[in-house]
Design a protein around this motif. Structure first.
Motif, PDB file in Angstrom:
ATOM      1  N   UNK A  54       0.840  -1.205   0.000  1.00 11.78           N
ATOM      2  CA  UNK A  54       0.000   0.000   0.000  1.00 11.78           C
ATOM      3  C   UNK A  54       0.874   1.253   0.000  1.00 11.78           C
ATOM      4  N   UNK A  55       1.955   1.219   0.777  1.00  9.79           N
ATOM      5  CA  UNK A  55       2.862   2.369   0.838  1.00  9.79           C
ATOM      6  C   UNK A  55       3.478   2.648  -0.532  1.00  9.79           C
ATOM      7  N   UNK A  56       3.899   1.601  -1.211  1.00  9.48           N
ATOM      8  CA  UNK A  56       4.514   1.753  -2.535  1.00  9.48           C
ATOM      9  C   UNK A  56       3.498   2.331  -3.520  1.00  9.48           C
ATOM     10  N   UNK A  57       2.252   1.831  -3.454  1.00 10.31           N
ATOM     11  CA  UNK A  57       1.201   2.312  -4.354  1.00 10.31           C
ATOM     12  C   UNK A  57       0.995   3.817  -4.161  1.00 10.31           C
ATOM     13  N   UNK A  58       0.904   4.244  -2.908  1.00 17.16           N
ATOM     14  CA  UNK A  58       0.682   5.668  -2.612  1.00 17.16           C
ATOM     15  C   UNK A  58       1.888   6.494  -3.050  1.00 17.16           C
ATOM     16  N   UNK A  59       3.082   6.075  -2.659  1.00 18.10           N
ATOM     17  CA  UNK A  59       4.297   6.846  -2.957  1.00 18.10           C
ATOM     18  C   UNK A  59       4.525   6.993  -4.456  1.00 18.10           C
ATOM     19  N   UNK A  60       4.110   5.997  -5.228  1.00 16.11           N
ATOM     20  CA  UNK A  60       4.273   6.071  -6.681  1.00 16.11           C
ATOM     21  C   UNK A  60       3.309   7.064  -7.329  1.00 16.11           C
ATOM     22  N   UNK A  61       2.274   7.476  -6.623  1.00 13.29           N
ATOM     23  CA  UNK A  61       1.254   8.334  -7.216  1.00 13.29           C
ATOM     24  C   UNK A  61       1.175   9.731  -6.602  1.00 13.29           C
ATOM     25  N   UNK A  62       1.464   9.860  -5.325  1.00 10.30           N
ATOM     26  CA  UNK A  62       1.309  11.149  -4.635  1.00 10.30           C
ATOM     27  C   UNK A  62       2.382  12.129  -5.094  1.00 10.30           C
ATOM     28  N   UNK A  63       1.954  13.361  -5.303  1.00  6.25           N
ATOM     29  CA  UNK A  63       2.886  14.396  -5.745  1.00  6.25           C
ATOM     30  C   UNK A  63       2.359  15.781  -5.416  1.00  6.25           C
ATOM     31  N   UNK A  64       2.870  16.798  -6.076  1.00  4.61           N
ATOM     32  CA  UNK A  64       2.427  18.165  -5.811  1.00  4.61           C
ATOM     33  C   UNK A  64       0.905  18.304  -5.935  1.00  4.61           C
ATOM     34  N   UNK A  65       0.304  18.988  -4.987  1.00  8.67           N
ATOM     35  CA  UNK A  65      -1.134  19.177  -4.989  1.00  8.67           C
ATOM     36  C   UNK A  65      -1.906  18.080  -4.278  1.00  8.67           C
ATOM     37  N   UNK A  66      -1.217  17.036  -3.836  1.00  5.30           N
ATOM     38  CA  UNK A  66      -1.862  15.928  -3.129  1.00  5.30           C
ATOM     39  C   UNK A  66      -1.576  16.019  -1.635  1.00  5.30           C
ATOM     40  N   UNK A  67      -2.477  15.413  -0.860  1.00  7.98           N
ATOM     41  CA  UNK A  67      -2.301  15.302   0.590  1.00  7.98           C
ATOM     42  C   UNK A  67      -2.336  13.819   0.926  1.00  7.98           C
ATOM     43  N   UNK A  68      -1.380  13.373   1.736  1.00  2.42           N
ATOM     44  CA  UNK A  68      -1.305  11.982   2.153  1.00  2.42           C
ATOM     45  C   UNK A  68      -1.540  11.914   3.656  1.00  2.42           C
ATOM     46  N   UNK A  69      -2.426  11.010   4.062  1.00  2.00           N
ATOM     47  CA  UNK A  69      -2.704  10.778   5.479  1.00  2.00           C
ATOM     48  C   UNK A  69      -2.062   9.442   5.843  1.00  2.00           C
ATOM     49  N   UNK A  70      -1.051   9.487   6.702  1.00  3.65           N
ATOM     50  CA  UNK A  70      -0.350   8.266   7.094  1.00  3.65           C
ATOM     51  C   UNK A  70       0.385   8.468   8.410  1.00  3.65           C
ATOM     52  N   UNK A  71       0.612   7.370   9.092  1.00  9.26           N
ATOM     53  CA  UNK A  71       1.459   7.362  10.274  1.00  9.26           C
ATOM     54  C   UNK A  71       2.783   6.691   9.963  1.00  9.26           C
ATOM     55  N   UNK A  72       2.963   6.256   8.726  1.00  7.42           N
ATOM     56  CA  UNK A  72       4.169   5.550   8.301  1.00  7.42           C
ATOM     57  C   UNK A  72       5.233   6.575   7.898  1.00  7.42           C
ATOM     58  N   UNK A  73       6.300   6.662   8.680  1.00 12.50           N
ATOM     59  CA  UNK A  73       7.308   7.707   8.482  1.00 12.50           C
ATOM     60  C   UNK A  73       8.090   7.541   7.170  1.00 12.50           C
ATOM     61  N   UNK A  74       8.558   6.322   6.820  1.00 13.51           N
ATOM     62  CA  UNK A  74       9.241   6.206   5.522  1.00 13.51           C
ATOM     63  C   UNK A  74       8.333   6.556   4.335  1.00 13.51           C
ATOM     64  N   UNK A  75       7.061   6.183   4.404  1.00 12.58           N
ATOM     65  CA  UNK A  75       6.119   6.573   3.351  1.00 12.58           C
ATOM     66  C   UNK A  75       5.989   8.087   3.314  1.00 12.58           C
ATOM     67  N   UNK A  76       5.854   8.707   4.471  1.00 10.70           N
ATOM     68  CA  UNK A  76       5.741  10.163   4.539  1.00 10.70           C
ATOM     69  C   UNK A  76       6.951  10.826   3.889  1.00 10.70           C
ATOM     70  N   UNK A  77       8.144  10.311   4.163  1.00  4.08           N
ATOM     71  CA  UNK A  77       9.364  10.886   3.597  1.00  4.08           C
ATOM     72  C   UNK A  77       9.350  10.807   2.070  1.00  4.08           C
ATOM     73  N   UNK A  78       8.939   9.676   1.531  1.00  7.22           N
ATOM     74  CA  UNK A  78       8.877   9.525   0.066  1.00  7.22           C
ATOM     75  C   UNK A  78       7.859  10.488  -0.541  1.00  7.22           C
TER      76      UNK A  78
END
Length: 148
Positions: A54-78
């Motif tokens: 799930x983290x990989x799926x989100x990180x591959x798509x999230x970019x400028x203009x997006x907001x990510x809700x997560x408690x996963x720190x490595x995902x947040x960093x990406x």
């Protein structure tokens, strides 16, 4: 777009309320076990059960203009590296200014836990204050994103 790391996320309903108020699409990404929303702005994406899928799926798509809700720190960093804004479940916003310290603290705590096999838990529970802070910060971040 709002991406929610939905497995074990305690603020899915709150994120949906804010997304609906602002007319923004929201994607709940999980390994399964959550019900799809009847809200036309909310999409559920079910990924495989591999570690961090799930983290990989989100990180591959999230970019400028997006907001990510997560408690996963490595995902947040990406996601921050890709230009997205990140809000933790407790309402803490993670940014390029604070993610380095948060990652370092996470790594230090992991080292401390592994050095003491009798150390149990230590995390604090999720509170009403955390939920309220999440709503406040998420509202502020989404307004800023929409303003450009």
């Amino acid at each position: 777009m709002i991406y929610v790391d939905a497995d074990a996320c305690p603020v899915k309903a709150e994120a949906e309320v804010i997304a609906t108020r602002h007319g923004v699409r929201m994607v709940l990404v999980c390994n399964g076990g959550i019900r799809p929303s009847s809200n036309p702005l909310v999409e559920a994406v079910y990924v495989g059960s591999k570690l961090d899928e799930a983290d990989i799926w989100i990180a591959d798509r999230a970019g400028p203009g997006d907001v990510v809700v997560t408690g996963d720190i490595p995902l947040a960093a990406r996601c921050i590296e890709n230009g997205a804004r990140v809000v933790k479940h407790n309402g803490e916003e993670l940014t390029s200014r604070n993610i380095g310290m948060v990652l370092a603290t996470r790594d230090l705590m992991a080292d401390l836990r592994s050095a003491d096999p009798f150390r149990q838990g230590g995390g604090k529970g999720f509170s009403k204050a955390d939920r309220s802070r999440f709503l406040e910060v998420m509202e502020r971040v989404l307004r800023a994103v929409k303003a450009g």
